[in-house]
Design a protein around this motif. Structure first.
Motif, PDB file in Angstrom:
ATOM      1  N   VAL A  86       0.853  -1.196   0.000  1.00  0.00           N
ATOM      2  CA  VAL A  86       0.000   0.000   0.000  1.00  0.00           C
ATOM      3  C   VAL A  86       0.888   1.246   0.000  1.00  0.00           C
ATOM      4  CG1 VAL A  86      -1.785   1.289   1.226  1.00  0.00           C
ATOM      5  CG2 VAL A  86      -1.887  -1.216   1.146  1.00  0.00           C
ATOM      6  N   LEU A  87       1.955   1.231   0.788  1.00  0.00           N
ATOM      7  CA  LEU A  87       2.885   2.375   0.795  1.00  0.00           C
ATOM      8  C   LEU A  87       3.454   2.620  -0.596  1.00  0.00           C
ATOM      9  CD1 LEU A  87       4.954   1.849   4.070  1.00  0.00           C
ATOM     10  CD2 LEU A  87       3.505   3.799   3.526  1.00  0.00           C
ATOM     11  N   ILE A  88       3.906   1.564  -1.233  1.00  0.00           N
ATOM     12  CA  ILE A  88       4.498   1.700  -2.572  1.00  0.00           C
ATOM     13  C   ILE A  88       3.457   2.217  -3.563  1.00  0.00           C
ATOM     14  CG2 ILE A  88       5.514   0.409  -4.497  1.00  0.00           C
ATOM     15  CD1 ILE A  88       6.741  -1.451  -2.243  1.00  0.00           C
ATOM     16  N   ALA A  89       2.255   1.676  -3.503  1.00  0.00           N
ATOM     17  CA  ALA A  89       1.186   2.142  -4.401  1.00  0.00           C
ATOM     18  C   ALA A  89       0.882   3.610  -4.158  1.00  0.00           C
ATOM     19  CB  ALA A  89      -0.075   1.294  -4.206  1.00  0.00           C
ATOM     20  N   LYS A  90       0.827   4.029  -2.885  1.00  0.00           N
ATOM     21  CA  LYS A  90       0.552   5.432  -2.558  1.00  0.00           C
ATOM     22  C   LYS A  90       1.666   6.339  -3.078  1.00  0.00           C
ATOM     23  CE  LYS A  90      -3.308   5.231  -0.104  1.00  0.00           C
ATOM     24  NZ  LYS A  90      -4.490   6.027  -0.431  1.00  0.00           N
ATOM     25  N   MET A  91       2.922   5.894  -2.968  1.00  0.00           N
ATOM     26  CA  MET A  91       4.033   6.695  -3.500  1.00  0.00           C
ATOM     27  C   MET A  91       3.934   6.812  -5.015  1.00  0.00           C
ATOM     28  SD  MET A  91       7.353   5.769  -1.142  1.00  0.00           S
ATOM     29  CE  MET A  91       7.302   4.015  -1.398  1.00  0.00           C
ATOM     30  N   ARG A  92       3.540   5.733  -5.659  1.00  0.00           N
ATOM     31  CA  ARG A  92       3.374   5.750  -7.120  1.00  0.00           C
ATOM     32  C   ARG A  92       2.243   6.700  -7.510  1.00  0.00           C
ATOM     33  NH1 ARG A  92       2.622   0.205 -10.459  1.00  0.00           N
ATOM     34  NH2 ARG A  92       4.670   0.453 -11.344  1.00  0.00           N
ATOM     35  N   TRP A  93       1.115   6.630  -6.790  1.00  0.00           N
ATOM     36  CA  TRP A  93      -0.007   7.523  -7.091  1.00  0.00           C
ATOM     37  C   TRP A  93       0.376   8.978  -6.849  1.00  0.00           C
ATOM     38  CZ3 TRP A  93      -3.668   3.986  -3.882  1.00  0.00           C
ATOM     39  CH2 TRP A  93      -3.975   2.854  -4.634  1.00  0.00           C
ATOM     40  N   HIS A  94       1.178   9.234  -5.809  1.00  0.00           N
ATOM     41  CA  HIS A  94       1.643  10.606  -5.564  1.00  0.00           C
ATOM     42  C   HIS A  94       2.475  11.095  -6.752  1.00  0.00           C
ATOM     43  CE1 HIS A  94       3.400  14.153  -3.822  1.00  0.00           C
ATOM     44  NE2 HIS A  94       4.590  13.641  -4.054  1.00  0.00           N
ATOM     45  N   ARG A  95       3.380  10.254  -7.216  1.00  0.00           N
ATOM     46  CA  ARG A  95       4.221  10.642  -8.351  1.00  0.00           C
ATOM     47  C   ARG A  95       3.366  10.932  -9.578  1.00  0.00           C
ATOM     48  NH1 ARG A  95       7.856   6.167 -10.768  1.00  0.00           N
ATOM     49  NH2 ARG A  95       5.815   5.606 -11.564  1.00  0.00           N
ATOM     50  N   GLU A  96       2.334  10.136  -9.816  1.00  0.00           N
ATOM     51  CA  GLU A  96       1.511  10.304 -11.006  1.00  0.00           C
ATOM     52  C   GLU A  96       0.525  11.463 -10.889  1.00  0.00           C
ATOM     53  OE1 GLU A  96      -0.238   6.455 -11.563  1.00  0.00           O
ATOM     54  OE2 GLU A  96       1.672   5.569 -12.189  1.00  0.00           O
ATOM     55  N   ASP A 110       8.331  -3.934   6.488  1.00  0.00           N
ATOM     56  CA  ASP A 110       9.583  -4.452   5.943  1.00  0.00           C
ATOM     57  C   ASP A 110      10.208  -3.335   5.106  1.00  0.00           C
ATOM     58  OD1 ASP A 110      11.630  -5.665   4.509  1.00  0.00           O
ATOM     59  OD2 ASP A 110      10.460  -7.461   4.028  1.00  0.00           O
ATOM     60  N   ARG A 111      11.033  -2.544   5.753  1.00  0.00           N
ATOM     61  CA  ARG A 111      11.603  -1.359   5.101  1.00  0.00           C
ATOM     62  C   ARG A 111      12.529  -1.717   3.942  1.00  0.00           C
ATOM     63  NH1 ARG A 111      10.487   3.278   8.197  1.00  0.00           N
ATOM     64  NH2 ARG A 111       9.462   2.728  10.153  1.00  0.00           N
ATOM     65  N   ASP A 112      13.216  -2.848   4.032  1.00  0.00           N
ATOM     66  CA  ASP A 112      14.074  -3.271   2.922  1.00  0.00           C
ATOM     67  C   ASP A 112      13.240  -3.545   1.667  1.00  0.00           C
ATOM     68  OD1 ASP A 112      16.394  -3.078   4.461  1.00  0.00           O
ATOM     69  OD2 ASP A 112      16.298  -5.185   5.078  1.00  0.00           O
ATOM     70  N   TYR A 113      12.096  -4.174   1.841  1.00  0.00           N
ATOM     71  CA  TYR A 113      11.199  -4.451   0.719  1.00  0.00           C
ATOM     72  C   TYR A 113      10.716  -3.142   0.099  1.00  0.00           C
ATOM     73  CZ  TYR A 113       6.990  -6.004  -1.755  1.00  0.00           C
ATOM     74  OH  TYR A 113       6.020  -6.229  -2.698  1.00  0.00           O
ATOM     75  N   VAL A 114      10.285  -2.203   0.943  1.00  0.00           N
ATOM     76  CA  VAL A 114       9.788  -0.912   0.444  1.00  0.00           C
ATOM     77  C   VAL A 114      10.900  -0.171  -0.287  1.00  0.00           C
ATOM     78  CG1 VAL A 114       8.858   1.347   1.099  1.00  0.00           C
ATOM     79  CG2 VAL A 114       7.994  -0.723   2.211  1.00  0.00           C
ATOM     80  N   GLU A 115      12.096  -0.165   0.275  1.00  0.00           N
ATOM     81  CA  GLU A 115      13.208   0.539  -0.364  1.00  0.00           C
ATOM     82  C   GLU A 115      13.590  -0.115  -1.686  1.00  0.00           C
ATOM     83  OE1 GLU A 115      17.827   1.731   0.556  1.00  0.00           O
ATOM     84  OE2 GLU A 115      16.420   1.618   2.228  1.00  0.00           O
ATOM     85  N   ARG A 116      13.632  -1.441  -1.717  1.00  0.00           N
ATOM     86  CA  ARG A 116      14.008  -2.156  -2.947  1.00  0.00           C
ATOM     87  C   ARG A 116      13.032  -1.838  -4.080  1.00  0.00           C
ATOM     88  NH1 ARG A 116      12.396  -7.397  -4.540  1.00  0.00           N
ATOM     89  NH2 ARG A 116      11.682  -7.826  -2.430  1.00  0.00           N
ATOM     90  N   TRP A 117      11.722  -1.938  -3.809  1.00  0.00           N
ATOM     91  CA  TRP A 117      10.745  -1.690  -4.863  1.00  0.00           C
ATOM     92  C   TRP A 117      10.593  -0.214  -5.167  1.00  0.00           C
ATOM     93  CZ3 TRP A 117       9.627  -4.700  -8.519  1.00  0.00           C
ATOM     94  CH2 TRP A 117       9.654  -6.083  -8.335  1.00  0.00           C
ATOM     95  N   SER A 118      10.745   0.634  -4.185  1.00  0.00           N
ATOM     96  CA  SER A 118      10.685   2.085  -4.442  1.00  0.00           C
ATOM     97  C   SER A 118      11.817   2.491  -5.386  1.00  0.00           C
ATOM     98  CB  SER A 118      10.780   2.869  -3.147  1.00  0.00           C
ATOM     99  OG  SER A 118       9.679   2.595  -2.326  1.00  0.00           O
ATOM    100  N   SER A 119      12.982   1.901  -5.171  1.00  0.00           N
ATOM    101  CA  SER A 119      14.104   2.180  -6.047  1.00  0.00           C
ATOM    102  C   SER A 119      13.858   1.614  -7.451  1.00  0.00           C
ATOM    103  CB  SER A 119      15.394   1.593  -5.451  1.00  0.00           C
ATOM    104  OG  SER A 119      16.481   1.815  -6.298  1.00  0.00           O
ATOM    105  N   ALA A 120      13.410   0.359  -7.515  1.00  0.00           N
ATOM    106  CA  ALA A 120      13.177  -0.290  -8.802  1.00  0.00           C
ATOM    107  C   ALA A 120      12.102   0.421  -9.618  1.00  0.00           C
ATOM    108  CB  ALA A 120      12.785  -1.760  -8.586  1.00  0.00           C
ATOM    109  N   LEU A 121      11.119   1.001  -8.929  1.00  0.00           N
ATOM    110  CA  LEU A 121      10.022   1.714  -9.608  1.00  0.00           C
ATOM    111  C   LEU A 121      10.317   3.204  -9.772  1.00  0.00           C
ATOM    112  CD1 LEU A 121       7.085  -0.085  -7.779  1.00  0.00           C
ATOM    113  CD2 LEU A 121       7.793  -0.417 -10.167  1.00  0.00           C
ATOM    114  N   ASP A 122      11.531   3.611  -9.422  1.00  0.00           N
ATOM    115  CA  ASP A 122      11.980   4.991  -9.575  1.00  0.00           C
ATOM    116  C   ASP A 122      11.087   5.964  -8.793  1.00  0.00           C
ATOM    117  OD1 ASP A 122      13.785   6.918 -10.492  1.00  0.00           O
ATOM    118  OD2 ASP A 122      12.554   7.360 -12.252  1.00  0.00           O
TER     119      ASP A 122
END
Length: 95
Positions: free
Chosen positions: A48-58, A80-92
């Motif tokens: 959900v955090l990653i999706a919210k960050m993506r929606w913010h960017r868009e 799981d902060r490592d998971y969030v950081e890994r995917w946040s980085s991969a999704l730019d």
């Protein structure tokens, strides 16, 4: 919907896109008992955090960032902060 402890609950319906993160997000979903004899699937808070960050960017809407703060307040120690950081980085999403 409001729970007996006084906190507000909100449901976002997410239509998944196709991609590596979306596949992992779907695999990480959790089944919960919503009401007696009724179950539903929910996204992990990290996704959900990653999706919210993506929606913010868009969208540019700060509402999504406020939602992230709320998620971290409620689930911060369990994230799981490592998971969030890994995917946040991969999704730019970190720029």
């Amino acid at each position: 919907m409001r729970d007996p402890r006084g906190s507000a609950n909100k449901v976002d319906v997410i239509i998944p896109r196709r991609g590596p993160w979306e596949e992992e997000q779907l695999a990480r979903r959790r089944r919960i008992a919503l009401f007696p004899n009724h179950e539903c699937w929910i996204a992990a808070p990290e996704d959900v955090l990653i999706a919210k960050m993506r929606w913010h960017r868009e969208s540019g809407s700060d509402r999504h960032l406020r939602d992230c703060v709320g998620i971290l307040k409620v689930s911060g120690d369990l994230i799981d902060r490592d998971y969030v950081e890994r995917w946040s980085s991969a999704l730019d999403l970190l720029a």
